[in-house]
Motif scaffolding. Structure first.
Motif, PDB file in Angstrom:
ATOM      1  N   ASN A 282     -21.700 -19.850  18.213  1.00 34.76           N
ATOM      2  CA  ASN A 282     -20.518 -20.602  17.808  1.00 34.76           C
ATOM      3  C   ASN A 282     -19.317 -20.158  18.644  1.00 34.76           C
ATOM      4  O   ASN A 282     -18.381 -19.544  18.139  1.00 34.76           O
ATOM      5  CB  ASN A 282     -20.274 -20.385  16.318  1.00 34.76           C
ATOM      6  CG  ASN A 282     -19.115 -21.209  15.804  1.00 34.76           C
ATOM      7  OD1 ASN A 282     -18.644 -22.124  16.468  1.00 34.76           O
ATOM      8  ND2 ASN A 282     -18.631 -20.882  14.627  1.00 34.76           N
ATOM      9  N   GLY A 283     -19.362 -20.438  19.948  1.00 33.65           N
ATOM     10  CA  GLY A 283     -18.250 -20.095  20.810  1.00 33.65           C
ATOM     11  C   GLY A 283     -18.139 -18.600  21.056  1.00 33.65           C
ATOM     12  O   GLY A 283     -19.101 -17.843  20.888  1.00 33.65           O
TER      13      GLY A 283
ATOM     14  N   GLU B  95     -18.504 -26.849  18.886  1.00 38.27           N
ATOM     15  CA  GLU B  95     -18.754 -25.486  18.454  1.00 38.27           C
ATOM     16  C   GLU B  95     -20.195 -25.109  18.772  1.00 38.27           C
ATOM     17  O   GLU B  95     -20.695 -24.080  18.321  1.00 38.27           O
ATOM     18  CB  GLU B  95     -18.499 -25.326  16.951  1.00 38.27           C
ATOM     19  CG  GLU B  95     -19.396 -26.179  16.080  1.00 38.27           C
ATOM     20  CD  GLU B  95     -19.265 -25.877  14.592  1.00 38.27           C
ATOM     21  OE1 GLU B  95     -18.856 -24.742  14.253  1.00 38.27           O
ATOM     22  OE2 GLU B  95     -19.584 -26.760  13.787  1.00 38.27           O
ATOM     23  N   ASN B  96     -20.844 -25.945  19.555  1.00 42.49           N
ATOM     24  CA  ASN B  96     -22.271 -25.804  19.786  1.00 42.49           C
ATOM     25  C   ASN B  96     -22.548 -25.397  21.229  1.00 42.49           C
ATOM     26  O   ASN B  96     -22.354 -26.182  22.162  1.00 42.49           O
ATOM     27  CB  ASN B  96     -22.975 -27.125  19.476  1.00 42.49           C
ATOM     28  CG  ASN B  96     -22.764 -27.539  18.030  1.00 42.49           C
ATOM     29  OD1 ASN B  96     -23.304 -26.936  17.125  1.00 42.49           O
ATOM     30  ND2 ASN B  96     -21.957 -28.566  17.822  1.00 42.49           N
ATOM     31  N   PHE B  97     -23.012 -24.172  21.401  1.00 39.95           N
ATOM     32  CA  PHE B  97     -23.299 -23.634  22.723  1.00 39.95           C
ATOM     33  C   PHE B  97     -24.729 -23.102  22.750  1.00 39.95           C
ATOM     34  O   PHE B  97     -25.122 -22.302  21.900  1.00 39.95           O
ATOM     35  CB  PHE B  97     -22.323 -22.507  23.068  1.00 39.95           C
ATOM     36  CG  PHE B  97     -20.882 -22.939  23.122  1.00 39.95           C
ATOM     37  CD1 PHE B  97     -20.284 -23.269  24.334  1.00 39.95           C
ATOM     38  CD2 PHE B  97     -20.128 -23.031  21.961  1.00 39.95           C
ATOM     39  CE1 PHE B  97     -18.955 -23.677  24.391  1.00 39.95           C
ATOM     40  CE2 PHE B  97     -18.799 -23.440  22.003  1.00 39.95           C
ATOM     41  CZ  PHE B  97     -18.209 -23.763  23.222  1.00 39.95           C
TER      42      PHE B  97
ATOM     43  N   VAL C 260     -12.355 -20.007  16.373  1.00 41.28           N
ATOM     44  CA  VAL C 260     -11.679 -18.717  16.302  1.00 41.28           C
ATOM     45  C   VAL C 260     -11.428 -18.285  14.860  1.00 41.28           C
ATOM     46  O   VAL C 260     -10.781 -17.264  14.631  1.00 41.28           O
ATOM     47  CB  VAL C 260     -10.350 -18.718  17.093  1.00 41.28           C
ATOM     48  CG1 VAL C 260     -10.591 -19.067  18.536  1.00 41.28           C
ATOM     49  CG2 VAL C 260      -9.314 -19.644  16.470  1.00 41.28           C
ATOM     50  N   PHE C 261     -11.952 -19.021  13.884  1.00 40.76           N
ATOM     51  CA  PHE C 261     -11.881 -18.552  12.503  1.00 40.76           C
ATOM     52  C   PHE C 261     -12.592 -17.209  12.434  1.00 40.76           C
ATOM     53  O   PHE C 261     -13.623 -17.005  13.083  1.00 40.76           O
ATOM     54  CB  PHE C 261     -12.552 -19.553  11.559  1.00 40.76           C
ATOM     55  CG  PHE C 261     -11.690 -20.741  11.202  1.00 40.76           C
ATOM     56  CD1 PHE C 261     -10.657 -21.161  12.024  1.00 40.76           C
ATOM     57  CD2 PHE C 261     -11.930 -21.463  10.046  1.00 40.76           C
ATOM     58  CE1 PHE C 261      -9.879 -22.266  11.703  1.00 40.76           C
ATOM     59  CE2 PHE C 261     -11.159 -22.568   9.706  1.00 40.76           C
ATOM     60  CZ  PHE C 261     -10.127 -22.963  10.534  1.00 40.76           C
ATOM     61  N   PRO C 262     -12.078 -16.274  11.644  1.00 40.02           N
ATOM     62  CA  PRO C 262     -12.567 -14.896  11.730  1.00 40.02           C
ATOM     63  C   PRO C 262     -14.026 -14.679  11.336  1.00 40.02           C
ATOM     64  O   PRO C 262     -14.679 -13.788  11.890  1.00 40.02           O
ATOM     65  CB  PRO C 262     -11.621 -14.120  10.803  1.00 40.02           C
ATOM     66  CG  PRO C 262     -10.995 -15.136   9.924  1.00 40.02           C
ATOM     67  CD  PRO C 262     -10.919 -16.383  10.731  1.00 40.02           C
ATOM     68  N   SER C 263     -14.548 -15.442  10.381  1.00 41.65           N
ATOM     69  CA  SER C 263     -15.929 -15.203   9.951  1.00 41.65           C
ATOM     70  C   SER C 263     -16.386 -16.299   9.007  1.00 41.65           C
ATOM     71  O   SER C 263     -15.579 -17.063   8.466  1.00 41.65           O
ATOM     72  CB  SER C 263     -16.052 -13.850   9.237  1.00 41.65           C
ATOM     73  OG  SER C 263     -15.405 -13.900   7.976  1.00 41.65           O
ATOM     74  N   GLN C 264     -17.700 -16.337   8.758  1.00 46.40           N
ATOM     75  CA  GLN C 264     -18.235 -17.240   7.745  1.00 46.40           C
ATOM     76  C   GLN C 264     -17.779 -16.809   6.353  1.00 46.40           C
ATOM     77  O   GLN C 264     -17.580 -17.645   5.467  1.00 46.40           O
ATOM     78  CB  GLN C 264     -19.761 -17.266   7.805  1.00 46.40           C
ATOM     79  CG  GLN C 264     -20.415 -18.257   6.853  1.00 46.40           C
ATOM     80  CD  GLN C 264     -20.024 -19.697   7.123  1.00 46.40           C
ATOM     81  OE1 GLN C 264     -20.018 -20.144   8.265  1.00 46.40           O
ATOM     82  NE2 GLN C 264     -19.676 -20.442   6.069  1.00 46.40           N
TER      83      GLN C 264
END
Length: 457
Positions: free
Chosen positions: A102-103, A335-337, A414-418
């Protein structure tokens, strides 16, 4: 592709955050990118991120095995469980050869398993190399799709509203709806005329069951984050991105309340609702609008009894009341790599690179990408006429080509976490159920952002 060039400037800000992370190259950076059949390998594994297209990958796997003799075993993680599933799989003998990150945050978590990909053919044909996830001069994640999301609406129903003799608004078409004030007035009056319009609510159910709430704790939350970082000129590679004030909290509340208060379902039922139910409500004509992305077309199309015609399915930007939003477009990004497992053998890594290149360069592979997966692919192996045929993907392309708007980039990479997302989803459910206040939502947003940023530093 011409449409992708316009998008690169918007996407770049999401990708440059990779400068935060450092890593050593894998000892197995050996993919040469050639598309020669690898007879030494009979099986590779792919852990798919998207449950809604799992069956499409099965068709692709069967075709590839028929052509090459190499079996691609496709496994799919359930919604919001990809990281957990990947962690479990990597610890077994059946670890995926191809997986997704995810990036830059995803790369930081999985850098020890990411092979260097700069010599692969699929990377060489990436339209804009700045889209890739990079570190220390190496390439470790390759984007494979550009997507968009917003408010999907059924123009057959909205046109029916505009033709009403007793409507309370002045609007005559969806072209008049270009800010939150207009959207709110439209939606509330449509809700009053629900019976005349033949709907149960303007919006499909807001799915807030745990694991099904990603449209709100990720996609919708992206909008206030984008505006805050933009207003304050936040460098996403700096420590300034480790904190957030949720400056646009009221804007988020505007649209979230509009969704839940003008809905097919009562608020008390939202904790039981899943995305598939929400999309079925839209497909069956029970609602006029639903927030989701172009990937949802398959869900809409395949619902038994679907009443939505392709020509009537459209995108509207997610307006929240931000000043100047009349020039806002939909949310476009990725968000897909794709990553290749550096712990796999050299032959397996090469076979994985060969499969990916086949999928995005061969005539059969590209046909699957366009017509089955419905991807807008960022590779020069596709010409300007090779774009997906489904109506929502076409809408994304139209918004990408619209010079009069600024489309919102996907900054949730760049959200910190799930954990941050899950906590936000949980408090949103408590908010609609009346056991928490909106101040609790704001406090959760800011406190969990900072705590999770510190934990993942």
């Amino acid at each position: 592709m011409k449409i992708l060039k316009k998008f690169m400037a918007v996407l770049t800000v999401c990708v440059i955050v990779s400068a935060l992370f450092t890593a050593c190259k894998s000892d197995k950076d050996t993919n040469d990118g050639s598309n020669t059949q690898n007879t030494a390998v009979k099986t590779i594994r792919y852990l798919n991120f998207k449950p809604e297209i799992a069956d499409k990958y099965q068709k692709i796997s069967e075709e590839y095995e028929k052509e090459t003799g190499i079996k691609v075993i496709v496994e799919t993680a359930a919604n919001n469980t990809y990281e957990q599933t990947l962690t479990a799989k990597m610890a077994t003998d059946d670890a995926p050869t191809i997986f997704q990150i995810n990036g830059p945050h995803g790369y930081n978590n999985w850098k020890d398993y990411c092979a260097e990909l700069s010599s692969t053919d699929i990377y060489k044909h990436l339209t804009d190399k700045d889209m890739a996830v990079t570190a220390n001069g190496g390439v470790y994640g390759i984007p494979y799709v550009v997507e968009g999301y917003g408010i999907i609406y059924n123009s057959e129903i909205t046109d029916k509203y505009f033709a009403l003799q007793d409507k309370a608004t002045k609007y005559t078409s969806m072209a008049d709806i270009n800010n939150f004030a207009a959207l709110s007035a439209l939606v509330q009056d449509m809700q009053k005329h629900a019976d005349a319009l033949g709907i149960e609510g303007v919006f499909s159910s807001t799915s807030l069951k745990a694991g099904e709430d990603w449209r709100w704790q990720t996609h919708l939350a992206n909008i206030p984050v984008y505006y805050e970082f933009k207003k304050n000129n936040i460098d996403l590679t700096s420590d300034a991105a480790k904190k957030i004030s949720f400056e646009f909290a009221e804007n988020y509340k505007n649209i979230f309340d509009l969704y839940t208060e003008n809905s097919v379902s009562d608020k008390k039922e939202l904790g039981k609702k899943i995305v598939d139910e929400s999309m079925a409500e839209f497909a069956l004509g029970k609602s006029a609008m639903v927030q989701n992305g172009n990937w949802a077309w398959g869900q809409i199309r395949d619902i038994s009894g679907n009443t939505v015609q392709e020509s009537n399915i459209k995108f509207l930007p997610i307006y929240t009341g931000v000043e100047g939003e009349e020039k806002q477009g939909i949310c476009i990004g990725t968000e897909n790599f794709l990553a290749i497992n550096s712990k796999a053998s050299e032959a397996e890594q090469k076979a994985a690179a060969d499969f990916l290149y086949w999928l995005y360069s061969s005539e059969k592979g590209k046909s699957y990408v366009l017509n089955d997966l419905g991807f807008i692919a960022p590779f020069d192996t596709f010409n300007d006429n090779e774009t997906p045929t489904d109506p929502l993907a076409k809408q994304v392309v139209e918004w990408m080509n619209n010079d009069n708007v600024t489309n919102i980039p996907w900054q949730f990479t760049v959200f910190p976490s799930q954990t941050f997302k899950d906590d936000l989803g949980a408090v949103l459910l408590q908010y609609v159920q009346g056991t928490k206040t909106y101040d609790d939502v704001k406090n959760t947003f800011t406190a969990r952002w900072e705590a999770e940023s510190a934990a993942t530093k």
